[in-house]
Write a protein that holds these residues in place. Sequence first.
Motif, PDB file in Angstrom:
ATOM      1  N   THR A 172      30.586 -41.255  46.381  1.00  0.00           N
ATOM      2  CA  THR A 172      30.901 -42.736  45.170  1.00  0.00           C
ATOM      3  C   THR A 172      31.237 -43.317  45.913  1.00  0.00           C
ATOM      4  O   THR A 172      32.568 -42.686  46.579  1.00  0.00           O
ATOM      5  N   ILE A 173      30.619 -43.837  46.074  1.00  0.00           N
ATOM      6  CA  ILE A 173      30.414 -45.494  46.737  1.00  0.00           C
ATOM      7  C   ILE A 173      31.890 -46.382  46.034  1.00  0.00           C
ATOM      8  O   ILE A 173      31.435 -46.921  44.807  1.00  0.00           O
ATOM      9  N   ASP A 174      32.789 -46.817  46.968  1.00  0.00           N
ATOM     10  CA  ASP A 174      33.228 -47.745  46.402  1.00  0.00           C
ATOM     11  C   ASP A 174      33.666 -48.872  46.482  1.00  0.00           C
ATOM     12  O   ASP A 174      33.341 -50.054  45.276  1.00  0.00           O
ATOM     13  N   ALA A 175      33.262 -49.452  47.919  1.00  0.00           N
ATOM     14  CA  ALA A 175      32.585 -51.088  48.127  1.00  0.00           C
ATOM     15  C   ALA A 175      32.089 -51.269  48.663  1.00  0.00           C
ATOM     16  O   ALA A 175      32.328 -50.206  50.393  1.00  0.00           O
ATOM     17  N   VAL A 176      31.300 -52.290  49.525  1.00  0.00           N
ATOM     18  CA  VAL A 176      30.293 -52.146  50.730  1.00  0.00           C
ATOM     19  C   VAL A 176      30.641 -54.184  51.011  1.00  0.00           C
ATOM     20  O   VAL A 176      30.838 -54.333  50.256  1.00  0.00           O
ATOM     21  N   THR A 177      31.028 -54.387  52.297  1.00  0.00           N
ATOM     22  CA  THR A 177      31.252 -54.921  52.716  1.00  0.00           C
ATOM     23  C   THR A 177      29.516 -56.174  54.582  1.00  0.00           C
ATOM     24  O   THR A 177      29.849 -54.320  55.022  1.00  0.00           O
ATOM     25  N   GLN A 201      26.062 -56.787  47.066  1.00  0.00           N
ATOM     26  CA  GLN A 201      25.960 -55.144  46.019  1.00  0.00           C
ATOM     27  C   GLN A 201      25.684 -54.222  46.802  1.00  0.00           C
ATOM     28  O   GLN A 201      24.961 -54.603  47.969  1.00  0.00           O
ATOM     29  N   PHE A 202      25.640 -53.394  46.083  1.00  0.00           N
ATOM     30  CA  PHE A 202      24.447 -52.276  46.628  1.00  0.00           C
ATOM     31  C   PHE A 202      24.161 -51.342  45.661  1.00  0.00           C
ATOM     32  O   PHE A 202      24.834 -51.458  44.432  1.00  0.00           O
ATOM     33  N   ALA A 203      23.313 -50.526  45.669  1.00  0.00           N
ATOM     34  CA  ALA A 203      23.133 -49.738  44.884  1.00  0.00           C
ATOM     35  C   ALA A 203      22.441 -48.549  45.291  1.00  0.00           C
ATOM     36  O   ALA A 203      21.570 -47.969  46.328  1.00  0.00           O
ATOM     37  N   LEU A 204      22.326 -47.438  44.356  1.00  0.00           N
ATOM     38  CA  LEU A 204      21.852 -45.874  44.800  1.00  0.00           C
ATOM     39  C   LEU A 204      21.030 -45.065  44.361  1.00  0.00           C
ATOM     40  O   LEU A 204      20.438 -45.378  42.837  1.00  0.00           O
ATOM     41  N   VAL A 251      32.144 -49.715  54.529  1.00  0.00           N
ATOM     42  CA  VAL A 251      32.188 -48.843  53.103  1.00  0.00           C
ATOM     43  C   VAL A 251      32.770 -48.309  53.127  1.00  0.00           C
ATOM     44  O   VAL A 251      33.306 -47.076  53.805  1.00  0.00           O
ATOM     45  N   SER A 252      33.287 -47.987  51.444  1.00  0.00           N
ATOM     46  CA  SER A 252      34.440 -47.271  51.637  1.00  0.00           C
ATOM     47  C   SER A 252      34.121 -46.414  50.025  1.00  0.00           C
ATOM     48  O   SER A 252      33.085 -46.738  49.933  1.00  0.00           O
ATOM     49  N   TYR A 253      34.106 -44.662  50.256  1.00  0.00           N
ATOM     50  CA  TYR A 253      33.967 -44.511  49.387  1.00  0.00           C
ATOM     51  C   TYR A 253      34.471 -43.061  48.756  1.00  0.00           C
ATOM     52  O   TYR A 253      35.938 -42.633  49.785  1.00  0.00           O
ATOM     53  N   HIS A 254      34.786 -42.494  48.844  1.00  0.00           N
ATOM     54  CA  HIS A 254      34.963 -40.454  48.118  1.00  0.00           C
ATOM     55  C   HIS A 254      34.158 -39.350  47.113  1.00  0.00           C
ATOM     56  O   HIS A 254      32.997 -40.245  46.943  1.00  0.00           O
ATOM     57  N   GLY A 255      34.844 -38.423  47.545  1.00  0.00           N
ATOM     58  CA  GLY A 255      34.170 -37.724  47.162  1.00  0.00           C
ATOM     59  C   GLY A 255      34.666 -36.118  46.877  1.00  0.00           C
ATOM     60  O   GLY A 255      36.189 -36.118  47.610  1.00  0.00           O
ATOM     61  N   ASN A 256      34.474 -34.634  47.299  1.00  0.00           N
ATOM     62  CA  ASN A 256      34.872 -33.632  47.218  1.00  0.00           C
ATOM     63  C   ASN A 256      33.181 -33.085  48.088  1.00  0.00           C
ATOM     64  O   ASN A 256      32.153 -32.830  47.914  1.00  0.00           O
TER      65      ASN A 256
END
Length: 489
Positions: free
Chosen positions: A101-106, A113-116, A143-148
């Motif tokens: 899950t992408i939380d933020a992109v700089t 802007q970002f899109a999967l 890229v800040s992201y999280h997941g399992n």
Amino acid sequence: MTTTRRALLGRSASAAVAAAVGVPLFGAPALAAEGFDPRPGSDGVGDPLYPTLGNGGYQVVHYDLTFDFTPVTYDFTAVVRMNAQATQDLSAFNLDTDGHTIDAVTVNDRAAQFALSAGKSGQELTVTPTAPLHKGTPFTIAVSYHGNGKAPRTSLSGWKFGADGGFASAVQSSRADTFLPCNDTPSDKATWTFHLSAPEGYVAAANGELTGTDKRPDGSTVWHFALRERMPTELLGIAVVKGTYLYGTSHAGLPLRHIVPRGEEDTYAPIVARTPDHLAWLEAKFGTYPFSVYGLHIYGGYTDALENSTLTLMGTNWFKLNADGNPTYENTMVHELTHQWFGDSVTPHDWQQAWLNEGPAVYYAALYSEERGWSRMADKMKATYAKLDAIRASDGPPGRPKGLGGTNIYDGGALVLYALQLQVGQRKFDRIMGLWPRRFKDRTVTSEDFIGHAVDVTGDRSLDPFLRDWLFGAVNPPMPGHPDWTAAS
């Protein structure tokens, strides 16, 4: 990677190159008037076996990965920061990612802007910076992201789980994107730093040198690592496990650090203690080990062996004596250590060049075994010669495989080297192989580079057609010195 592993992790080789996503340009008319023609980078760098692998338009110079993992639940939060350089004018660019899950992109510290978008074999993260990037311009991405770790992926996963609730990464050939958004192609090598958190009772591991640890108020520890030599994403080796670090030095003074299962230190200490002798044996052939640290990570959550840069990953299942009471598992230890020169330091430009990794690893493991009286090189090569014609027909020749993980790349690649040794003699062969990792250190290479190198070292132009027949031919050429060797009908 060992010969027992016949299917490497990766995107489907049949996937077509996806069209680059068109993105509206910010300030396009003014930039066009200045002769600037920004355009999105491509999805895929044209790898013959994995057309959608990697991304065009930029090269990554450095990755900095902060990874906060919770054992047992397998949840994680992470930030990856990249220093990169545009190789063309860019309005947008892609990163490989899968299952996050992408939380933020700089980009350059400004929100982007970002899109999967989903595909058959992974996901593409399309990033659109607030202003287009000029060719040759350095830029930063975060890229800040999280997941399992156990969440479904579009394709195979690079996560390997043990009974300890931890994990180790085994991402070859293209599953680094299950750990972080990245440019997942061997043609893009970068330096790395890692900041991995591990709760009390666990240790973290990563490629490169341990540069420090920080204790946090909750009892967990952040482990910091730095790999100062360049590495492709496919050799990513991170882990959080219940393990113990064992330290040592090689005969030449190289720092060694191994990770073994906690509570089994007495079992594995004598095994990892063989590493200095293995290093000395290989350094006598190839020159100084090409990295600043080495070690084994022995983990019960893995059943294969993989040459992650500076930290070979091996399953606990490997370390048994053979029927004659010999420690033939050392052949595999030598195989993976050989990769540190052939594959890790000198890296194939694309996956159709994989014999340049596996051929030397198989060859020198067989030579090591022969010198210890455990097997005969000629017997192994004769058996490979007999079956390789059929394998060439089904899977492609060693230098032009139709896929990864086959006998053609492994034993077939070793057979090419065996034929070369018989053709030129031992002294010239040793010079070809010894100079290769020194001449091409830290670079990406192709079969054409190896052919040219062999000709340059020996001054023998006849080696060009000789090696082409062995690498690319539809049938086995005659084996020098063995006219009686034939292919099985």
